[in-house]
Design a protein around this motif. Structure first.
Motif, mmCIF file in Angstrom:
data_model
loop_
_atom_site.group_PDB
_atom_site.id
_atom_site.type_symbol
_atom_site.label_atom_id
_atom_site.label_comp_id
_atom_site.label_asym_id
_atom_site.label_seq_id
_atom_site.Cartn_x
_atom_site.Cartn_y
_atom_site.Cartn_z
ATOM 1 N N LEU A 87 0.826 -1.207 0.000
ATOM 2 C CA LEU A 87 0.000 0.000 0.000
ATOM 3 C C LEU A 87 0.864 1.263 0.000
ATOM 4 O O LEU A 87 0.566 2.234 -0.712
ATOM 5 N N ALA A 88 1.945 1.240 0.772
ATOM 6 C CA ALA A 88 2.860 2.387 0.786
ATOM 7 C C ALA A 88 3.547 2.551 -0.564
ATOM 8 O O ALA A 88 3.773 3.681 -1.024
ATOM 9 N N SER A 89 3.889 1.441 -1.223
ATOM 10 C CA SER A 89 4.518 1.522 -2.546
ATOM 11 C C SER A 89 3.570 2.142 -3.574
ATOM 12 O O SER A 89 3.962 3.017 -4.355
ATOM 13 N N VAL A 90 2.325 1.695 -3.552
ATOM 14 C CA VAL A 90 1.344 2.258 -4.492
ATOM 15 C C VAL A 90 1.091 3.733 -4.201
ATOM 16 O O VAL A 90 0.962 4.555 -5.123
ATOM 17 N N SER A 91 1.013 4.090 -2.904
ATOM 18 C CA SER A 91 0.783 5.491 -2.533
ATOM 19 C C SER A 91 1.933 6.374 -3.003
ATOM 20 O O SER A 91 1.713 7.493 -3.479
ATOM 21 N N ALA A 92 3.174 5.885 -2.852
ATOM 22 C CA ALA A 92 4.328 6.666 -3.312
ATOM 23 C C ALA A 92 4.308 6.854 -4.827
ATOM 24 O O ALA A 92 4.631 7.935 -5.338
ATOM 25 N N VAL A 103 9.795 2.017 -4.562
ATOM 26 C CA VAL A 103 10.728 1.478 -3.584
ATOM 27 C C VAL A 103 10.886 2.422 -2.393
ATOM 28 O O VAL A 103 11.141 1.993 -1.266
ATOM 29 N N LEU A 104 10.706 3.737 -2.618
ATOM 30 C CA LEU A 104 10.799 4.684 -1.512
ATOM 31 C C LEU A 104 9.641 4.511 -0.536
ATOM 32 O O LEU A 104 9.809 4.613 0.675
ATOM 33 N N GLY A 105 8.451 4.252 -1.065
ATOM 34 C CA GLY A 105 7.309 4.011 -0.190
ATOM 35 C C GLY A 105 7.469 2.751 0.637
ATOM 36 O O GLY A 105 7.145 2.727 1.828
ATOM 37 N N ALA A 106 7.987 1.678 0.007
ATOM 38 C CA ALA A 106 8.211 0.436 0.745
ATOM 39 C C ALA A 106 9.282 0.622 1.817
ATOM 40 O O ALA A 106 9.164 0.110 2.936
ATOM 41 N N PHE A 107 10.332 1.350 1.487
ATOM 42 C CA PHE A 107 11.399 1.601 2.453
ATOM 43 C C PHE A 107 10.877 2.418 3.637
ATOM 44 O O PHE A 107 11.195 2.127 4.797
ATOM 45 N N MET A 110 1.656 6.932 -6.692
ATOM 46 C CA MET A 110 0.551 7.818 -7.062
ATOM 47 C C MET A 110 0.923 9.295 -6.915
ATOM 48 O O MET A 110 0.381 10.142 -7.624
ATOM 49 N N ILE A 111 1.831 9.607 -6.002
ATOM 50 C CA ILE A 111 2.205 11.009 -5.801
ATOM 51 C C ILE A 111 3.474 11.372 -6.559
ATOM 52 O O ILE A 111 4.058 12.438 -6.329
ATOM 53 N N GLY A 112 3.933 10.481 -7.429
ATOM 54 C CA GLY A 112 5.051 10.817 -8.301
ATOM 55 C C GLY A 112 6.405 10.359 -7.826
ATOM 56 O O GLY A 112 7.421 10.737 -8.420
ATOM 57 N N LEU A 113 6.482 9.530 -6.775
ATOM 58 C CA LEU A 113 7.757 9.002 -6.300
ATOM 59 C C LEU A 113 7.924 7.562 -6.756
ATOM 60 O O LEU A 113 6.978 6.921 -7.228
#
Length: 530
Positions: free
Chosen positions: A31-36, A44-48, A38-41
């Motif tokens: 979920l964090a990966s998909v959210s990152a 892998v940064l969201g998962a980290f 969606m906002i243009g990042l």
């Protein structure tokens, strides 16, 4: 940062199954990966970032962490490395000198910067050259994080193929240098330790800082049913000091005085659950099924046979009004052994605890098992990742702080002064539902015991009935009371102190007998006079 901790704490309280918790962690990371994304990042940064937030609620020695590391090391990391490696064009390395030039510059700059950082740290903290080599060797290796950063830069167009291929060469070079330097520095440290040990044997004074004042950990976990066994095993694993893992042994004990098929099935099921719970955390537990006269006798005999150092057991639940808070068996066990006894009652998983509040009695530093229980609480706080608040006398705090420093427990330890027994009641309004309240008590023959501790069970039952509670009796030297009984030990407790109701009934009975004796004596004196 705001929603994940609250949602994770609620989920872990409601669902204790490791498989369910593992699926939840994966769902949160995805979920964090998909959210990152969606906002243009990069995803892998969201998962980290999700891993940084969730790491607080997953102890390092838990079964959930063992599963996450296994899946990550066996699936995610190899797939990531293979996927990155497939993007590299090997022909570019030999097509021109540009790639080799970039790789050489990156390798030299990365290695030199790590060495300079280790050298500055050595100078600032006045360390030895061996310490500098260890810091340099452990920090010089570049791997997954570097690949992730370069891949993101390559996709965004910041880096070209020369930088991407040079990064692979830099990873190969730095990992090789790091392995060689670390191995040589470790050998030199081992030789220095052996030399110091030899010198200490000649002078009679050891220069090597030892973790605490004990050499072994042999923990006995008492399991009575399959429902409470997992929580007790998890608690025992978290209390093991990390520097004594090789010397620590865990035993799971089930004592029965009934030889029926139902009792055997409950015992074996409880031990199987305990073994599987410990195995999920990569910890070995020795199962002991014992048939004995009563539970206390089986416990004491096992303690003596296995040379147990501390016992972890669940808290007794009152079955009637006259029953005591701890129960007759625990009170009898405290008299029969001088080992450290830990009585646990947690309504929530230990990993979701936000604070550990420890009440320490006055003169606790003079007890024999003082260093052992301080290290156990330090290990528990470091594994959970929460802060520990020690409510103690000002004279006791320096000893607690020194033991935590000597054993290198990286925890947030705080002090709250407790000068009087009345301050203990004030803690009732300060202990929250997500806190773990540890009460360090004392036996009657110990130095830190005072007469007001007789009221401790009543206070705990009255003011801390809904809190997560651990009552800890430190180990001590002294005489042990043998446990022997010729009648049914489960219905009567010979060595336990009588209850208040029984004392009142006995006093009334003695008054009636005394009144009858005086009345008969008066009758006899009247007859003699006549």
């Amino acid at each position: 940062v705001y929603s994940y901790p609250r949602l994770t704490r609620w989920f872990f309280k409601k669902y204790n199954d490791n498989i369910t918790q593992f699926i939840y962690v994966l769902a949160m990371v995805f979920l964090a990966s998909v959210s990152a994304k969606m906002i243009g990042l990069e995803s892998v940064l969201g998962a980290f970032y999700a891993g940084l937030v969730l790491n607080r609620y997953i102890p390092n020695t838990s079964g959930l962490m063992n599963r996450i590391e296994f899946v990550g090391n066996a699936i995610f990391i190899p797939y990531f490395l293979i996927g990155v490696g497939m993007l590299i064009n090997v022909k570019v390395l030999f097509a021109s000198w540009t790639t080799l030039y970039v790789a050489t510059v990156m390798s030299v700059v990365a290695t030199l910067c790590k060495w300079v950082a280790a050298w500055i740290t050595q100078r600032v903290y006045k360390m030895d050259k061996i310490d500098r080599s260890i810091m340099f060797g452990l920090s010089n290796a570049q791997a997954a994080a570097t690949l992730a950063a370069v891949m993101i830069g390559f996709k965004l167009g910041i880096f070209n193929e020369d930088v991407l291929n040079g990064t692979i060469v830099m990873i190969l070079f730095t990992c090789t240098v790091s392995s060689i330097v670390t191995e040589r520095a470790a050998q030199r440290i081992k030789l220095n330790l052996l030399t110091e040990t030899a010198n200490s044997d000649k002078t009679g004074m050891s220069k090597i800082p030892m973790p605490g004042n004990y050499k072994k950990n042999r923990t006995l976990i008492t399991v009575s049913n399959p429902v409470t066994a997992p929580a007790l095993v998890d608690f025992a694993v978290l209390m093991q000091p990390p520097f004594k893992k090789k010397d620590s042994e865990l035993f799971a004990l089930h004592v029965r005085n009934d030889n029926s098929a139902g009792s055997r099935a409950i015992g074996r099921n409880s031990l199987d659950v305990a073994i599987s719970t410990a195995a999920s955390a990569d910890v070995k537990v020795t199962a002991i099924e014992r048939y004995d006269l009563n539970v206390v006798t089986g416990l004491v005999n096992t303690i003596e046979e296995r040379d147990i150092t501390d016992v972890i057991m669940g808290m007794h639940r009152k079955t009637n009004v006259i029953d005591s808070f701890f129960g007759a068996k625990i009170e009898q066990l405290l008299k029969a052994t001088n080992k450290m006894i830990v009585i646990n009652r947690c309504f929530i998983p230990v990993s979701t605890v936000t604070r550990i509040v420890v009440y320490v009695p006055e003169k606790a530093q003079f007890e024999t098992g003082f260093a052992r229980w301080v290290c156990s609480i330090g290990s528990l706080a470091s594994q959970i990742g929460c802060r520990a608040i020690f409510c103690c006398h000002p004279d006791t705090w320096p000893y607690i702080r020194q033991i935590l420093r000597n054993n290198k427990f990286d925890i947030r330890a705080e002090k709250r002064e407790m000068n009087d027994w009345d301050d203990f009641l004030l803690l009732a309004n300060r202990i929250l539902d997500d806190d773990l309240f540890i009460v360090v008590s004392a036996r009657r023959t110990s130095v830190s015991f005072n007469s007001q501790m007789d009221e401790l069970p009543g206070f705990l039952q009255r003011y801390f009935a809904r809190n997560n509670l651990v009552v800890l009796y430190p180990g001590q030297f002294g005489n042990e009371v043998p446990v022997t009984s010729t009648i049914d030990p489960l219905s009567n407790d010979i060595t336990a102190p009588p209850s208040e109701l029984w004392i009142r009934i006995a006093s009334v009975y003695r008054r009636i007998i005394l009144f009858r004796k005086r009345f008969t004596q008066r009758k006899r004196t009247k007859k003699i006079d006549l």
